[in-house]
Scaffold this active site. Structure first.
Site, PDB file in Angstrom:
ATOM      1  N   ASP A  65       0.854  -1.190   0.000  1.00 31.78           N
ATOM      2  CA  ASP A  65       0.000   0.000   0.000  1.00 31.78           C
ATOM      3  C   ASP A  65       0.893   1.244   0.000  1.00 31.78           C
ATOM      4  N   ALA A  88      -0.878   4.600  -9.134  1.00 32.47           N
ATOM      5  CA  ALA A  88      -1.786   4.160  -8.059  1.00 32.47           C
ATOM      6  C   ALA A  88      -2.625   5.322  -7.546  1.00 32.47           C
ATOM      7  N   GLU A  90      -7.014   6.242  -6.124  1.00 33.16           N
ATOM      8  CA  GLU A  90      -8.462   6.050  -6.201  1.00 33.16           C
ATOM      9  C   GLU A  90      -8.890   6.913  -7.375  1.00 33.16           C
ATOM     10  N   THR A 106      -4.879   7.927  -0.174  1.00 28.48           N
ATOM     11  CA  THR A 106      -4.083   7.315  -1.258  1.00 28.48           C
ATOM     12  C   THR A 106      -3.489   8.379  -2.178  1.00 28.48           C
ATOM     13  N   THR A 136      -4.518  13.891 -14.247  1.00 29.20           N
ATOM     14  CA  THR A 136      -5.737  13.990 -15.045  1.00 29.20           C
ATOM     15  C   THR A 136      -6.030  15.425 -15.467  1.00 29.20           C
ATOM     16  N   ASP A 137      -6.788  15.560 -16.551  1.00 28.62           N
ATOM     17  CA  ASP A 137      -7.212  16.909 -16.970  1.00 28.62           C
ATOM     18  C   ASP A 137      -8.264  17.479 -16.019  1.00 28.62           C
ATOM     19  N   GLU A 138      -8.821  16.612 -15.129  1.00 29.18           N
ATOM     20  CA  GLU A 138      -9.903  17.080 -14.261  1.00 29.18           C
ATOM     21  C   GLU A 138      -9.421  18.112 -13.247  1.00 29.18           C
ATOM     22  N   TYR A 161     -12.155  13.802  -5.957  1.00 30.85           N
ATOM     23  CA  TYR A 161     -11.140  13.094  -6.763  1.00 30.85           C
ATOM     24  C   TYR A 161     -10.180  14.091  -7.402  1.00 30.85           C
ATOM     25  N   LYS A 165      -6.125  14.776  -6.738  1.00 26.30           N
ATOM     26  CA  LYS A 165      -5.112  14.663  -7.790  1.00 26.30           C
ATOM     27  C   LYS A 165      -4.368  15.997  -7.941  1.00 26.30           C
ATOM     28  N   PRO A 216     -27.418   3.937 -17.822  1.00 29.92           N
ATOM     29  CA  PRO A 216     -27.659   5.190 -17.098  1.00 29.92           C
ATOM     30  C   PRO A 216     -26.869   6.363 -17.675  1.00 29.92           C
ATOM     31  N   TYR A 218     -26.207  10.373 -17.059  1.00 28.30           N
ATOM     32  CA  TYR A 218     -26.411  11.411 -16.042  1.00 28.30           C
ATOM     33  C   TYR A 218     -26.924  12.708 -16.678  1.00 28.30           C
ATOM     34  N   ARG A 225     -16.447  14.922 -22.847  1.00 24.01           N
ATOM     35  CA  ARG A 225     -15.119  14.479 -22.447  1.00 24.01           C
ATOM     36  C   ARG A 225     -14.290  14.306 -23.720  1.00 24.01           C
ATOM     37  N   PRO A 292     -23.491  15.298  -8.652  1.00 26.96           N
ATOM     38  CA  PRO A 292     -23.269  16.631  -8.064  1.00 26.96           C
ATOM     39  C   PRO A 292     -21.935  17.212  -8.549  1.00 26.96           C
TER      40      PRO A 292
HETATM   41  P1  NAD Z   1      -7.774   2.183 -11.671  1.00 23.17           P
HETATM   42  O1  NAD Z   1      -8.733   2.581 -10.610  1.00 23.17           O
HETATM   43  O2  NAD Z   1      -8.199   1.251 -12.745  1.00 23.17           O
HETATM   44  O3  NAD Z   1      -6.477   1.529 -11.003  1.00 23.17           O
HETATM   45  C1  NAD Z   1      -5.874   2.045  -9.847  1.00 23.17           C
HETATM   46  C2  NAD Z   1      -4.878   1.008  -9.336  1.00 23.17           C
HETATM   47  O4  NAD Z   1      -4.215   1.562  -8.179  1.00 23.17           O
HETATM   48  C3  NAD Z   1      -5.525  -0.303  -8.884  1.00 23.17           C
HETATM   49  O5  NAD Z   1      -4.767  -1.394  -9.358  1.00 23.17           O
HETATM   50  C4  NAD Z   1      -5.487  -0.235  -7.368  1.00 23.17           C
HETATM   51  O6  NAD Z   1      -5.419  -1.502  -6.727  1.00 23.17           O
HETATM   52  C5  NAD Z   1      -4.217   0.589  -7.148  1.00 23.17           C
HETATM   53  N1  NAD Z   1      -4.230   1.290  -5.855  1.00 23.17           N
HETATM   54  C6  NAD Z   1      -5.225   2.075  -5.353  1.00 23.17           C
HETATM   55  N2  NAD Z   1      -4.906   2.515  -4.136  1.00 23.17           N
HETATM   56  C7  NAD Z   1      -3.672   2.012  -3.853  1.00 23.17           C
HETATM   57  C8  NAD Z   1      -2.795   2.128  -2.749  1.00 23.17           C
HETATM   58  N3  NAD Z   1      -3.143   2.822  -1.658  1.00 23.17           N
HETATM   59  N4  NAD Z   1      -1.594   1.505  -2.796  1.00 23.17           N
HETATM   60  C9  NAD Z   1      -1.230   0.777  -3.886  1.00 23.17           C
HETATM   61  N5  NAD Z   1      -2.034   0.630  -4.960  1.00 23.17           N
HETATM   62  C10 NAD Z   1      -3.236   1.242  -4.946  1.00 23.17           C
HETATM   63  O7  NAD Z   1      -7.251   3.550 -12.258  1.00 23.17           O
HETATM   64  P2  NAD Z   1      -6.811   3.948 -13.747  1.00 23.17           P
HETATM   65  O8  NAD Z   1      -8.022   4.353 -14.495  1.00 23.17           O
HETATM   66  O9  NAD Z   1      -5.922   2.895 -14.274  1.00 23.17           O
HETATM   67  O10 NAD Z   1      -5.978   5.273 -13.440  1.00 23.17           O
HETATM   68  C11 NAD Z   1      -4.581   5.196 -13.174  1.00 23.17           C
HETATM   69  C12 NAD Z   1      -4.048   6.611 -12.975  1.00 23.17           C
HETATM   70  O11 NAD Z   1      -4.327   7.408 -14.110  1.00 23.17           O
HETATM   71  C13 NAD Z   1      -4.688   7.342 -11.778  1.00 23.17           C
HETATM   72  O12 NAD Z   1      -3.669   8.072 -11.129  1.00 23.17           O
HETATM   73  C14 NAD Z   1      -5.705   8.269 -12.426  1.00 23.17           C
HETATM   74  O13 NAD Z   1      -5.895   9.423 -11.645  1.00 23.17           O
HETATM   75  C15 NAD Z   1      -5.008   8.591 -13.731  1.00 23.17           C
HETATM   76  N6  NAD Z   1      -5.885   8.953 -14.870  1.00 23.17           N
HETATM   77  C16 NAD Z   1      -6.918   8.125 -15.225  1.00 23.17           C
HETATM   78  C17 NAD Z   1      -7.699   8.455 -16.332  1.00 23.17           C
HETATM   79  C18 NAD Z   1      -8.827   7.563 -16.773  1.00 23.17           C
HETATM   80  O14 NAD Z   1      -9.583   7.938 -17.676  1.00 23.17           O
HETATM   81  N7  NAD Z   1      -8.962   6.366 -16.246  1.00 23.17           N
HETATM   82  C19 NAD Z   1      -7.442   9.632 -17.040  1.00 23.17           C
HETATM   83  C20 NAD Z   1      -6.370  10.450 -16.645  1.00 23.17           C
HETATM   84  C21 NAD Z   1      -5.596  10.086 -15.563  1.00 23.17           C
HETATM   85  P1  TYD Z   2     -16.577   8.454 -15.950  1.00 30.33           P
HETATM   86  O1  TYD Z   2     -16.302   7.292 -16.838  1.00 30.33           O
HETATM   87  O2  TYD Z   2     -16.985   8.183 -14.531  1.00 30.33           O
HETATM   88  O3  TYD Z   2     -15.279   9.388 -15.999  1.00 30.33           O
HETATM   89  P2  TYD Z   2     -15.063  10.894 -15.408  1.00 30.33           P
HETATM   90  O4  TYD Z   2     -16.112  11.180 -14.416  1.00 30.33           O
HETATM   91  O5  TYD Z   2     -13.706  10.772 -14.789  1.00 30.33           O
HETATM   92  O6  TYD Z   2     -15.092  11.787 -16.603  1.00 30.33           O
HETATM   93  O7  TYD Z   2     -17.699   9.349 -16.608  1.00 30.33           O
HETATM   94  C1  TYD Z   2     -17.564   9.861 -17.905  1.00 30.33           C
HETATM   95  C2  TYD Z   2     -18.770  10.724 -18.187  1.00 30.33           C
HETATM   96  O8  TYD Z   2     -19.932   9.886 -18.230  1.00 30.33           O
HETATM   97  C3  TYD Z   2     -19.045  11.748 -17.087  1.00 30.33           C
HETATM   98  O9  TYD Z   2     -19.546  12.932 -17.701  1.00 30.33           O
HETATM   99  C4  TYD Z   2     -20.121  11.095 -16.251  1.00 30.33           C
HETATM  100  C5  TYD Z   2     -20.890  10.281 -17.248  1.00 30.33           C
HETATM  101  N1  TYD Z   2     -21.503   9.026 -16.756  1.00 30.33           N
HETATM  102  C6  TYD Z   2     -22.828   8.740 -17.043  1.00 30.33           C
HETATM  103  O10 TYD Z   2     -23.542   9.523 -17.694  1.00 30.33           O
HETATM  104  N2  TYD Z   2     -23.365   7.563 -16.581  1.00 30.33           N
HETATM  105  C7  TYD Z   2     -22.623   6.680 -15.845  1.00 30.33           C
HETATM  106  O11 TYD Z   2     -23.158   5.617 -15.412  1.00 30.33           O
HETATM  107  C8  TYD Z   2     -21.251   6.980 -15.566  1.00 30.33           C
HETATM  108  C9  TYD Z   2     -20.394   6.032 -14.763  1.00 30.33           C
HETATM  109  C10 TYD Z   2     -20.724   8.167 -16.051  1.00 30.33           C
END
Ligand code: NAD
Ligand code: TYD
Length: 355
Positions: A65, A88, A90, A106, A136-138, A161, A165, A216, A218, A225, A292
């Site tokens: 962890d 790594a 959330e 985390t 992330t761009d968020e 979130y 980040k 679903p 929203y 995106r 929200p």
């Molecule tokens: P994910 O949720 O699929 O994977 C996260 C991984 O981190 C998991 O394997 C989990 O077990 C591990 N993890 C979580 N908490 C931990 C801890 N305390 N110690 C060790 N391991 C831990 O996430 P993802 O979508 O693969 O995203 C990976 C990274 O990319 C994140 O930092 C996220 O912010 C960033 N990111 C994601 C997206 C996207 O669209 N998914 C876009 C831009 C940036």
């Molecule tokens: P998501 O995949 O959760 O990524 P992020 O919130 O990081 O952009 O959501 C992508 C977009 O889709 C976001 O505008 C929220 C929307 N969304 C829905 O409309 N329905 C859903 O069930 C989920 C999970 C997301």
């Protein structure tokens, strides 16, 4: 990549597992990967099945962890870690709204622990090449109908979130400015592709549509995106780690702005074409209560990455989405084990208690 011992955190998640596959197949990287993951609900060792055998001397998994500072220090010294690629986290906005605590622990405290371990390594005279932080761009907040996020856009995170980040980005920047730690940061738009946990929009909709369940959407479904296929993201990370300027941030995006409702419609049409059902899947679309603080629009300007490192995405949204839909159809077992909860038991038996 000069690295001999690259620590990848979160390598059992969606992007991390794609990145590890990409790195091990890259002729320009001959080092070892230490995949450190605590196996939260989102971490799935099945995403890396076969790698430990195929790359016996170049891939190792450590269940740990990032919030456990002493475990992190011990792993740094045992493996002589000389570079980090930090995924790594959330990662799901809806979970951060319901339970923000783990996001703070985390994403902020965990990143701090890793930075401290890297700083310790560098200050003891050991070679330390790079701490690359995945973000992330968020962090930039929400856009109106015009314009894009650049690396100069002020941070205005709107969810727990994105705020967590943003905090971790600031820590990484500070460790470069204060301690001279070699760092790079990438801020990427929404990813999609194989191995994405089915709580995120695209895999959730594919699987629900295949199962004839409600899709679903929203609010009014018009949130936008900028979508990037996951292997394009991984290739951008490799370029930044290899040739990016230390201390700099790079935006990564797909030039693929889409409204959520259009994506859901495209998935329905693709599935109707590939795996026809009795009724059109669009009938399953269900508008639900909005999230929200739901950011309206994200769009990335990746001019800097393109100009300095020549990166550009290879997949269009249409080709990437088709590949993704096919992957989820061909890998129903993977998602069924997740959705039925069967893999939770399997992980517990093979890896001990989940985090
Ligand atoms: P994910 O949720 O699929 O994977 C996260 C991984 O981190 C998991 O394997 C989990 O077990 C591990 N993890 C979580 N908490 C931990 C801890 N305390 N110690 C060790 N391991 C831990 O996430 P993802 O979508 O693969 O995203 C990976 C990274 O990319 C994140 O930092 C996220 O912010 C960033 N990111 C994601 C997206 C996207 O669209 N998914 C876009 C831009 C940036
Ligand atoms: P998501 O995949 O959760 O990524 P992020 O919130 O990081 O952009 O959501 C992508 C977009 O889709 C976001 O505008 C929220 C929307 N969304 C829905 O409309 N329905 C859903 O069930 C989920 C999970 C997301």
């Amino acid at each position: 990549m000069k690295s001999e011992n690259l620590l990848v955190t979160g390598g059992c998640g969606f992007i991390g597992s794609n990145f590890i596959r990409c790195m091990l197949a890259d002729a320009g990287f001959q080092g070892r990967i230490i995949n450190l993951d605590s196996l939260t609900y989102a971490g799935n060792p099945e995403n890396l099945q076969g790698l430990a055998e195929e790359y016996a001397d170049r891939y190792v998994f450590e269940k740990a962890d990032i919030c456990d500072a002493s475990a992190i220090q011990e792993i740094f010294s045992r493996y002589r870690v000389d570079s980090v690629c930090h995924f790594a986290a959330e990662s799901h906005v809806d979970r951060s709204i319901k339970r923000p605590e783990t996001f703070i622990q985390t994403n902020i405290a965990g990143t701090f622990n890793l930075l401290e371990a890297a700083r310790g390594t560098a200050s003891q005279g050991s070679t330390f090449h790079l701490f690359h932080h995945i973000s992330t761009d968020e962090v930039y907040g929400s856009l109106g109908p015009e314009g894009c996020f650049t690396e100069e856009t002020p941070y205005r995170p709107n969810s727990p979130y994105s705020a967590s980040k943003a905090s971790s980005d600031h820590l990484v920047r500070a460790y470069h400015e204060t301690y001279g730690l070699p760092t790079t940061i990438s801020n990427c738009s929404n990813n999609y592709g194989p191995y994405q946990f089915p709580e995120k929009l695209i895999p959730l909709v594919i699987l629900n549509a295949l199962e004839g369940k409600a899709l679903p959407v929203y609010g009014d479904g018009k949130n936008v995106r900028d979508w990037l296929y996951v292997t394009d993201h991984c290739e951008a990370i490799v370029e930044i780690m290899r040739r990016g300027t230390r201390g700099e941030t790079y935006n990564i995006g797909g030039h693929a702005e889409m409204e959520n409702i259009s994506i859901v419609g495209m998935i329905c049409d693709l599935l109707d074409e590939i795996a026809p059902a009795k009724a059109p899947r669009r009938n399953l679309i269900t508008f639900v209560k909005d999230r929200p603080g739901h950011d309206r629009r994200y769009a990335i300007d990746f001019t800097k990455l393109n100009r300095e490192l020549g990166w550009t995405p290879k997949e269009s949204f249409a080709t990437g989405l088709r590949k993704t839909v096919l992957w989820y159809i061909e890998n129903r077992g993977w998602s069924e084990r997740i959705r039925s909860g069967a893999y939770q038991n399997w992980i517990q038996e093979n890896y001990g208690k989940r985090s």
